[in-house]
Design an enzyme around this catalytic site. Sequence first.
Site, PDB file in Angstrom:
ATOM      1  N   ASP A 228      28.570  67.136  82.934  1.00 35.32           N
ATOM      2  CA  ASP A 228      27.540  66.146  82.625  1.00 35.32           C
ATOM      3  C   ASP A 228      27.357  65.139  83.750  1.00 35.32           C
ATOM      4  OD1 ASP A 228      29.989  64.826  82.250  1.00 35.32           O
ATOM      5  OD2 ASP A 228      29.215  63.604  80.596  1.00 35.32           O
TER       6      ASP A 228
ATOM      7  N   CYS B 252      42.384  62.238  97.043  1.00 36.08           N
ATOM      8  CA  CYS B 252      43.022  63.548  96.922  1.00 36.08           C
ATOM      9  C   CYS B 252      41.988  64.666  97.050  1.00 36.08           C
ATOM     10  CB  CYS B 252      43.733  63.654  95.572  1.00 36.08           C
ATOM     11  SG  CYS B 252      42.574  63.576  94.187  1.00 36.08           S
TER      12      CYS B 252
ATOM     13  N   CYS C 208      41.910  67.208  94.851  1.00 47.90           N
ATOM     14  CA  CYS C 208      41.676  67.833  93.545  1.00 47.90           C
ATOM     15  C   CYS C 208      40.644  67.089  92.694  1.00 47.90           C
ATOM     16  CB  CYS C 208      42.982  67.978  92.771  1.00 47.90           C
ATOM     17  SG  CYS C 208      43.936  66.480  92.532  1.00 47.90           S
TER      18      CYS C 208
ATOM     19  N   ASP D 218      33.890  70.894  82.129  1.00 42.28           N
ATOM     20  CA  ASP D 218      34.348  69.519  82.118  1.00 42.28           C
ATOM     21  C   ASP D 218      34.603  69.198  80.649  1.00 42.28           C
ATOM     22  OD1 ASP D 218      34.779  66.866  83.272  1.00 42.28           O
ATOM     23  OD2 ASP D 218      32.939  66.312  82.236  1.00 42.28           O
ATOM     24  N   ARG D 219      35.467  68.267  80.353  1.00 42.34           N
ATOM     25  CA  ARG D 219      35.805  68.011  78.955  1.00 42.34           C
ATOM     26  C   ARG D 219      34.938  66.902  78.344  1.00 42.34           C
ATOM     27  NH1 ARG D 219      41.310  65.188  77.219  1.00 42.34           N
ATOM     28  NH2 ARG D 219      39.905  63.443  77.367  1.00 42.34           N
ATOM     29  N   ASP D 220      35.160  65.671  78.804  1.00 38.74           N
ATOM     30  CA  ASP D 220      34.494  64.522  78.189  1.00 38.74           C
ATOM     31  C   ASP D 220      32.989  64.557  78.431  1.00 38.74           C
ATOM     32  OD1 ASP D 220      36.989  63.681  77.406  1.00 38.74           O
ATOM     33  OD2 ASP D 220      37.201  62.187  78.989  1.00 38.74           O
TER      34      ASP D 220
END
Length: 194
Positions: free
Chosen positions: A133, A104, A106, A13-15
């Site tokens: 997170d 959705c 996704c 995950d990014r953020d």
Amino acid sequence: MAIAGYNKLIILDRDGVMNAVHNHEPITDPDDWTALPGSMDAIAFLTQADYTVVVAENMSGIGRGKISMQQLNEVHAKMHMQIKKTGGHISGVWFCPHTAAADCSCRKPRAGMVLDILDRLHMKAENTWLVGDSLRDLQAIESVGGHPALVLTGKGKQTLAQEALPEDTQVFDDLLAFAKYRIEQDSPDDEKEA
């Protein structure tokens, strides 16, 4: 000597995992993208140990009109540049642009993005970790038989305190702690003893 991780996939995950988050809003300006301490080194270590590393993120800010595709591409260009500077590599970035109302397949916690990553990269879920997170990150990988890892950066401490985590979730202080642990666990026994 490289560690035999060539068939192992790490989805990030990014953020809150790779970069700091500001007021739970999407980052719309590359200048606001700030790597969390150790996160770029973690990706470099994983890359150099022959892991395939990708990003999968919910990006409802697109659906809500908070960030344009051009802005997202500029943020990701800065992210890729910083990762490359430390010797790391991200093999791809997947994102869901939809809001929760779109229902959705996704958007995490649903597994659509994870399944697409596995299919496109010809990887197996049992060789895949997703580091996040939030509970939805962990649920997305658990639902396909992969391995969930919670980091205590971003919303991680809140998630740990308030949520019932998937049974086999492993918890780490941050992405760097996860990377060091995974590399150590996947090292051949003769390298561990050296």
